[in-house]
Scaffold this active site. Structure first.
Site, short mmCIF file in Angstrom:
data_model
loop_
_atom_site.label_atom_id
_atom_site.label_comp_id
_atom_site.label_asym_id
_atom_site.label_seq_id
_atom_site.Cartn_x
_atom_site.Cartn_y
_atom_site.Cartn_z
CB ILE A 1 32.45 35.85 36.03
CG1 ILE A 1 32.56 35.02 34.75
CG2 ILE A 1 31.28 35.36 36.88
CD1 ILE A 1 32.94 33.56 34.96
CG LEU B 1 35.89 43.60 39.57
CD1 LEU B 1 34.62 43.20 40.32
CD2 LEU B 1 36.19 45.06 39.81
N GLY B 2 37.06 40.12 37.31
CA GLY B 2 37.21 39.99 35.85
C GLY B 2 35.86 40.08 35.19
CG ASP C 1 28.90 25.54 40.59
OD1 ASP C 1 28.01 24.66 40.53
OD2 ASP C 1 29.55 25.92 39.60
NE ARG D 1 38.19 25.43 36.77
CZ ARG D 1 37.15 25.83 36.04
NH1 ARG D 1 36.02 26.16 36.62
NH2 ARG D 1 37.25 25.88 34.72
CD GLU E 1 34.37 20.31 40.77
OE1 GLU E 1 34.30 20.07 39.55
OE2 GLU E 1 34.30 21.45 41.24
NE ARG F 1 46.27 38.27 37.77
CZ ARG F 1 46.32 37.43 36.75
NH1 ARG F 1 47.25 36.52 36.70
NH2 ARG F 1 45.44 37.51 35.77
CB SER F 2 45.67 45.02 38.13
OG SER F 2 44.60 44.42 37.41
CG HIS G 1 31.81 22.46 38.13
ND1 HIS G 1 33.16 22.22 38.18
CD2 HIS G 1 31.68 23.59 37.37
CE1 HIS G 1 33.81 23.14 37.48
NE2 HIS G 1 32.93 23.99 36.98
P1 NDP Z 1 38.77 36.79 33.94
O1 NDP Z 1 40.11 36.42 33.46
O2 NDP Z 1 37.98 37.83 33.21
O3 NDP Z 1 38.84 37.25 35.48
C1 NDP Z 1 39.66 36.64 36.42
C2 NDP Z 1 39.86 37.59 37.59
O4 NDP Z 1 40.63 36.90 38.58
C3 NDP Z 1 40.62 38.85 37.23
O5 NDP Z 1 40.07 39.93 37.93
C4 NDP Z 1 42.03 38.58 37.76
O6 NDP Z 1 42.73 39.72 38.17
C5 NDP Z 1 41.71 37.73 38.97
N1 NDP Z 1 42.89 36.94 39.34
C6 NDP Z 1 43.58 36.07 38.59
N2 NDP Z 1 44.63 35.57 39.28
C7 NDP Z 1 44.59 36.16 40.48
C8 NDP Z 1 45.41 36.09 41.63
N3 NDP Z 1 46.48 35.28 41.67
N4 NDP Z 1 45.08 36.86 42.68
C9 NDP Z 1 44.01 37.67 42.66
N5 NDP Z 1 43.19 37.78 41.61
C10 NDP Z 1 43.48 37.04 40.52
O7 NDP Z 1 37.94 35.43 34.00
P2 NDP Z 1 36.36 35.20 34.04
O8 NDP Z 1 35.76 36.20 34.96
O9 NDP Z 1 35.82 35.06 32.68
O10 NDP Z 1 36.33 33.74 34.73
C11 NDP Z 1 36.91 33.56 36.01
C12 NDP Z 1 36.97 32.10 36.39
O11 NDP Z 1 35.69 31.63 36.74
C13 NDP Z 1 37.42 31.12 35.31
O12 NDP Z 1 38.81 31.11 35.14
C14 NDP Z 1 36.88 29.80 35.83
O13 NDP Z 1 37.85 29.15 36.62
C15 NDP Z 1 35.70 30.22 36.72
N6 NDP Z 1 34.45 29.72 36.16
C16 NDP Z 1 33.73 28.79 36.86
C17 NDP Z 1 32.57 28.29 36.33
C18 NDP Z 1 31.78 27.26 37.06
O14 NDP Z 1 31.18 26.42 36.42
N7 NDP Z 1 31.73 27.31 38.37
C19 NDP Z 1 32.07 28.69 35.02
C20 NDP Z 1 32.87 29.72 34.39
C21 NDP Z 1 34.02 30.19 34.96
P3 NDP Z 1 43.37 40.79 37.16
O15 NDP Z 1 42.21 41.38 36.42
O16 NDP Z 1 44.02 41.78 38.03
O17 NDP Z 1 44.28 40.00 36.26
#
Ligand code: NDP
Length: 318
Positions: free
Chosen positions: A156, A153-154, A256, A232, A261, A176-177, A279
């Site tokens: 996106i 839940l970041g 996606d 990913r 890939e 994570r949090s 993708h």
């Molecule tokens: P953010 O950093 O805002 O959000 C990432 C979220 O993932 C956070 O809630 C984080 O938790 C959580 N997270 C990270 N590591 C873990 C873990 N080990 N266990 C559980 N939760 C975890 O990133 P965005 O939302 O901006 O982007 C997310 C991802 O989307 C990018 O890193 C990219 O890989 C992917 N993406 C894919 C695209 C595509 O073309 N398909 C395009 C754009 C992005 P916490 O908040 O607690 O740290």
């Protein structure tokens, strides 16, 4: 003033190049015939690299660019860049967060609607003349009032959650949090999957999240469950996903991204309950332009005052 040397990895748009060439002298890594000789002779000349989430900074480039100060990457995901290693070297890494969140959230919705309402098979039914010969297409599943689980839940993930309100969804999440949000938190991916009907992965890639969605998580999602991956390919155990779709452990999927890939397992291509994309979650003219503009802004800001607008968290203290 002499221009600053910039090493370009991967392709960039004309708009990006035009916005950089007054202050940067751009050399393209992939234009070099003998990459090893080029890096050994000139690697130390580059204080700046422009790359993207796909290529990142390969190890040979990282090792050769001994005077590197900044990397500006096109994309929010930076699992192909050793951010901790660069932070230790004092190298700033910039990425493009935020500007693509809407598009990626929309891509999830597009996949969800397509899988639930069987858009691709129904389109084929309409085009083939089967409607005329065989009658109405069978009923499909509604996306309304579903329990939706967001894995990550970041930026996106939150955008996805907000979009889902339009479908009267009940939102659950794991990250994570725990966040201050009106959604239900689960402390593991498996517990999240167990609680929902629709699971979407939107964490970063990399070793920490590798195969977070595995056979157990898919089993917990259950035979009516739908799985979506816009994160990913590495986040999902693809072999386990193929098996879960083949034996009815889950009902369908929208993907996606993939582990190897641009290779997609043949088994997935044959399934009518799966929608596949190459993708393209952020791949619209508008969003890609905004990403390119932010890549340029990061480089120009660094040239002006040594900072970047959107550093990755590992470098935020630099
Ligand atoms: P953010 O950093 O805002 O959000 C990432 C979220 O993932 C956070 O809630 C984080 O938790 C959580 N997270 C990270 N590591 C873990 C873990 N080990 N266990 C559980 N939760 C975890 O990133 P965005 O939302 O901006 O982007 C997310 C991802 O989307 C990018 O890193 C990219 O890989 C992917 N993406 C894919 C695209 C595509 O073309 N398909 C395009 C754009 C992005 P916490 O908040 O607690 O740290």
């Amino acid at each position: 003033m002499p221009k600053t040397k910039l090493l370009q990895i991967g392709e960039i748009t004309d708009r990006m190049r035009d916005a950089l060439t007054d202050v940067f002298e751009i050399d393209i890594l992939f234009d070099q015939e003998d990459r090893a000789a080029f890096l050994s002779a000139h690697g130390a000349d580059y204080p700046a690299i422009l790359t993207n989430g796909h290529w990142g900074v390969p190890e040979d480039v990282a090792a050769a660019t001994s005077n590197l100060k900044v990397v500006s990457s096109y994309g929010v995901g930076y699992d192909a860049i050793d951010a901790d290693g660069f932070a230790e070297r004092g190298v700033l890494i910039a990425h493009t967060p935020g500007v693509l969140s809407d598009e990626v959230a929309n891509t999830f919705l597009m996949l969800w609607l397509a899988v639930s309402r069987e858009l691709i098979p129904a389109d084929a039914y309409a085009r083939s003349g089967r409607w005329e010969k065989e009658g109405n297409y069978p009923l499909t599943r509604s996306v309304m009032k579903r329990r939706v689980g967001i894995l990550g839940l970041g930026r996106i993930g939150e955008t996805i959650a907000a979009r889902c309100a339009a479908f009267d969804a009940e939102i659950h999440y794991h990250s994570r949090s725990k966040k201050q949000v009106p959604y239900t938190y689960h402390d593991s991916a498996e517990k999240l999957a167990e609680a929902v009907e629709v699971l979407v992965a939107i964490t970063p890639g990399g070793p920490e999240t590798r195969h977070m969605v595995n056979a157990d998580v898919l089993k917990a999602l259950g035979p009516d469950g739908l799985f979506f991956n816009v994160a990913r390919g590495s986040v999902v155990d693809e072999a386990a996903l193929v098996k879960a779709l083949q034996d009815g452990t889950i009902a369908g999927a929208g993907l996606d991204v993939f582990e190897q890939e641009p290779k997609i397992p043949d088994a997935l291509k044959e399934m009518t309950n799966v929608v596949l994309l190459p993708h393209v979650a952020s791949a619209t003219h508008e969003t890609r332009q905004a990403m390119g503009d932010l890549v340029v802004e990061n480089l120009r800001t660094w040239l002006e005052d040594g900072s970047v607008v959107t550093p990755v968290p590992e470098c935020a203290h630099l």
